[in-house]
Scaffold this active site. Structure first.
Site, PDB file in Angstrom:
ATOM      1  N   ASP A 126       0.837  -1.202   0.000  1.00 44.55           N
ATOM      2  CA  ASP A 126       0.000   0.000   0.000  1.00 44.55           C
ATOM      3  C   ASP A 126       0.877   1.261   0.000  1.00 44.55           C
ATOM      4  O   ASP A 126       1.747   1.402  -0.859  1.00 44.55           O
ATOM      5  CB  ASP A 126      -0.974  -0.059   1.188  1.00 44.55           C
ATOM      6  CG  ASP A 126      -2.033   1.026   1.171  1.00 44.55           C
ATOM      7  OD1 ASP A 126      -2.968   0.928   0.357  1.00 44.55           O
ATOM      8  OD2 ASP A 126      -1.915   1.980   1.953  1.00 44.55           O
ATOM      9  N   TYR A 175     -11.651   8.647  -2.970  1.00 47.28           N
ATOM     10  CA  TYR A 175     -11.157   8.782  -1.593  1.00 47.28           C
ATOM     11  C   TYR A 175      -9.905   9.631  -1.476  1.00 47.28           C
ATOM     12  O   TYR A 175      -9.767  10.416  -0.526  1.00 47.28           O
ATOM     13  CB  TYR A 175     -10.950   7.398  -0.961  1.00 47.28           C
ATOM     14  CG  TYR A 175      -9.688   6.673  -1.353  1.00 47.28           C
ATOM     15  CD1 TYR A 175      -8.661   6.482  -0.430  1.00 47.28           C
ATOM     16  CD2 TYR A 175      -9.524   6.153  -2.638  1.00 47.28           C
ATOM     17  CE1 TYR A 175      -7.499   5.803  -0.796  1.00 47.28           C
ATOM     18  CE2 TYR A 175      -8.376   5.469  -2.993  1.00 47.28           C
ATOM     19  CZ  TYR A 175      -7.362   5.310  -2.077  1.00 47.28           C
ATOM     20  OH  TYR A 175      -6.217   4.651  -2.430  1.00 47.28           O
ATOM     21  N   TYR A 255      -1.297  11.306   1.751  1.00 41.76           N
ATOM     22  CA  TYR A 255      -2.142  11.565   0.585  1.00 41.76           C
ATOM     23  C   TYR A 255      -2.084  13.039   0.180  1.00 41.76           C
ATOM     24  O   TYR A 255      -2.182  13.363  -1.005  1.00 41.76           O
ATOM     25  CB  TYR A 255      -3.595  11.184   0.894  1.00 41.76           C
ATOM     26  CG  TYR A 255      -3.803   9.704   1.104  1.00 41.76           C
ATOM     27  CD1 TYR A 255      -4.104   8.863   0.032  1.00 41.76           C
ATOM     28  CD2 TYR A 255      -3.701   9.136   2.375  1.00 41.76           C
ATOM     29  CE1 TYR A 255      -4.303   7.499   0.222  1.00 41.76           C
ATOM     30  CE2 TYR A 255      -3.891   7.776   2.573  1.00 41.76           C
ATOM     31  CZ  TYR A 255      -4.183   6.963   1.497  1.00 41.76           C
ATOM     32  OH  TYR A 255      -4.361   5.615   1.685  1.00 41.76           O
ATOM     33  N   HIS A 320      -7.412  -6.436  -0.724  1.00 41.49           N
ATOM     34  CA  HIS A 320      -6.304  -5.472  -0.627  1.00 41.49           C
ATOM     35  C   HIS A 320      -5.247  -5.827   0.411  1.00 41.49           C
ATOM     36  O   HIS A 320      -4.051  -5.696   0.163  1.00 41.49           O
ATOM     37  CB  HIS A 320      -6.876  -4.084  -0.323  1.00 41.49           C
ATOM     38  CG  HIS A 320      -5.846  -3.009  -0.181  1.00 41.49           C
ATOM     39  ND1 HIS A 320      -5.035  -2.619  -1.232  1.00 41.49           N
ATOM     40  CD2 HIS A 320      -5.477  -2.259   0.880  1.00 41.49           C
ATOM     41  CE1 HIS A 320      -4.227  -1.651  -0.817  1.00 41.49           C
ATOM     42  NE2 HIS A 320      -4.463  -1.426   0.452  1.00 41.49           N
TER      43      HIS A 320
END
Length: 341
Positions: A126, A175, A255, A320
């Site tokens: 990830d 998202y 992010y 995931h």
């Protein structure tokens, strides 16, 4: 009837025994704090031998590698898993820009140096995988081989910034776009509580791109009432205990640096990653099924950018969080790959 009860009792005893054995092994994992790149970083480690450095993703911790730490340390490796900056027991600098790719790779280079080795085997998932690609890009001399889970190399498009490209594909409710405004997502998460947020994300099996409509936090609208077999109540409680202390701002700041990272990495546009790589994803992984990545992975683009990509593995029926959901399989894939070097 008696036979059925005996079988059930035997299964229960076996499961309990396995849990006790694993608990005892977990107790043997060493925890310490290392000074790296101006911050204090928490590191979990076990074993002796060549170093395998594990990088976790969002919203996880060193703990998401618990199975791999026990497995690889038993096979003659020194398994090292930090909490990345902003997570768990590692310090969380307050400014958003402190979470850009240079700062985080700087943490990892300092950590590797502190271990007294020149190179490590890298295993990452990830967001850890994204940082792993940056490490291979900036300091390939530090990585002997890379086992990448979930997120392939995200090829830099010089014509459009990363978040802008994602917004063009999926709209404002994608998202990553929803995570951009400081404080907004933290407030939504606070409304539903830390345990709900973590359970909601960790249990998702929706292979489509995650869409977060404004309002109540709902990353996974089909959240089950019970936890999957790979995530126990004790596991969830550990995650919750750490995120209740730290909150989600540090992790969300990763992010919020997507566009800054796009600017900072302009000199590497079109560059190749020369480190040997094995890529593993689940067929239900939301990343694998988004951003046109299937075409990139299987259509030749990935191999072009990563010429020493040795293998691509797609795990049937796995979502995931494959390092936890299919832990034993991932353990074997890692060992089979790094054992060659």
């Amino acid at each position: 009837m008696c036979e059925h009860l005996l079988v059930s009792l035997s299964c229960y005893i076996w499961v309990r025994t396995q849990r006790i054995v694993e608990f005892n092994e977990m107790e043997q994992i060493k925890h310490r704090t290392v000074e790296v790149n101006g911050i204090k970083m928490h590191v979990a480690e076990k074993g002796e031998g060549p170093v395998v450095l594990f990088l976790h993703g969002f919203p996880e911790l060193w703990y998401s590698w618990r199975h791999q730490i026990l497995s690889l340390s038993s096979l003659g490796y020194r398994a090292v898993a930090p909490d990345l900056r902003g997570y768990g027991d590692t310090e969380a600098p307050p400014s958003i820009s402190s979470y850009n790719c240079f700062h985080i790779v700087g943490d990892l280079v300092a950590l590797i140096d502190s271990l007294g080795v020149q190179q490590v085997f890298l295993v990452a998932h990830d967001w850890g995988a994204i940082i792993g690609w940056y490490l291979c890009m900036f300091r390939p001399d530090k990585v002997k081989a890379y086992v990448c889970l979930s997120v392939p190399l995200l090829r830099r498009d010089p014509n459009i910034r990363t978040v802008d490209g994602m917004r063009a594909l999926y709209g404002d409710d994608y998202y990553v776009c929803r995570f951009q405004k400081p404080g907004e997502m933290e407030a939504q998460m606070a409304e539903v509580g830390t345990e709900y947020v973590l359970k909601n994300i960790l249990t998702t099996r929706n292979p489509g791109p995650p869409i977060l409509p404004k309002g109540r936090f709902q990353f996974n609208p089909e959240m089950p009432n019970t936890l999957p077999s790979w995530l126990t109540e004790e596991d969830l409680a550990y995650y919750v205990s750490k995120f209740e202390k730290t909150g989600f701002t540090g992790p969300l700041n990763y992010y919020r640096n997507f566009n800054l990272n796009w600017e900072l990495t302009a000199p590497w546009t079109g560059g190749q990653i020369k480190v040997p790589v094995k890529y593993i994803t689940g067929e239900l992984d939301m990343v694998y099924n988004s951003l046109n990545l299937k075409e990139y992975i299987h259509g030749g683009g990935f191999k072009q950018d990563v010429p020493n990509l040795e293998q691509v593995i797609v795990q049937k029926g796995v979502a995931h969080f494959n390092n936890q959901e299919a832990a034993e399989e991932i353990d074997n894939y890692i060992y089979d790959f790094i054992n060659k070097f």
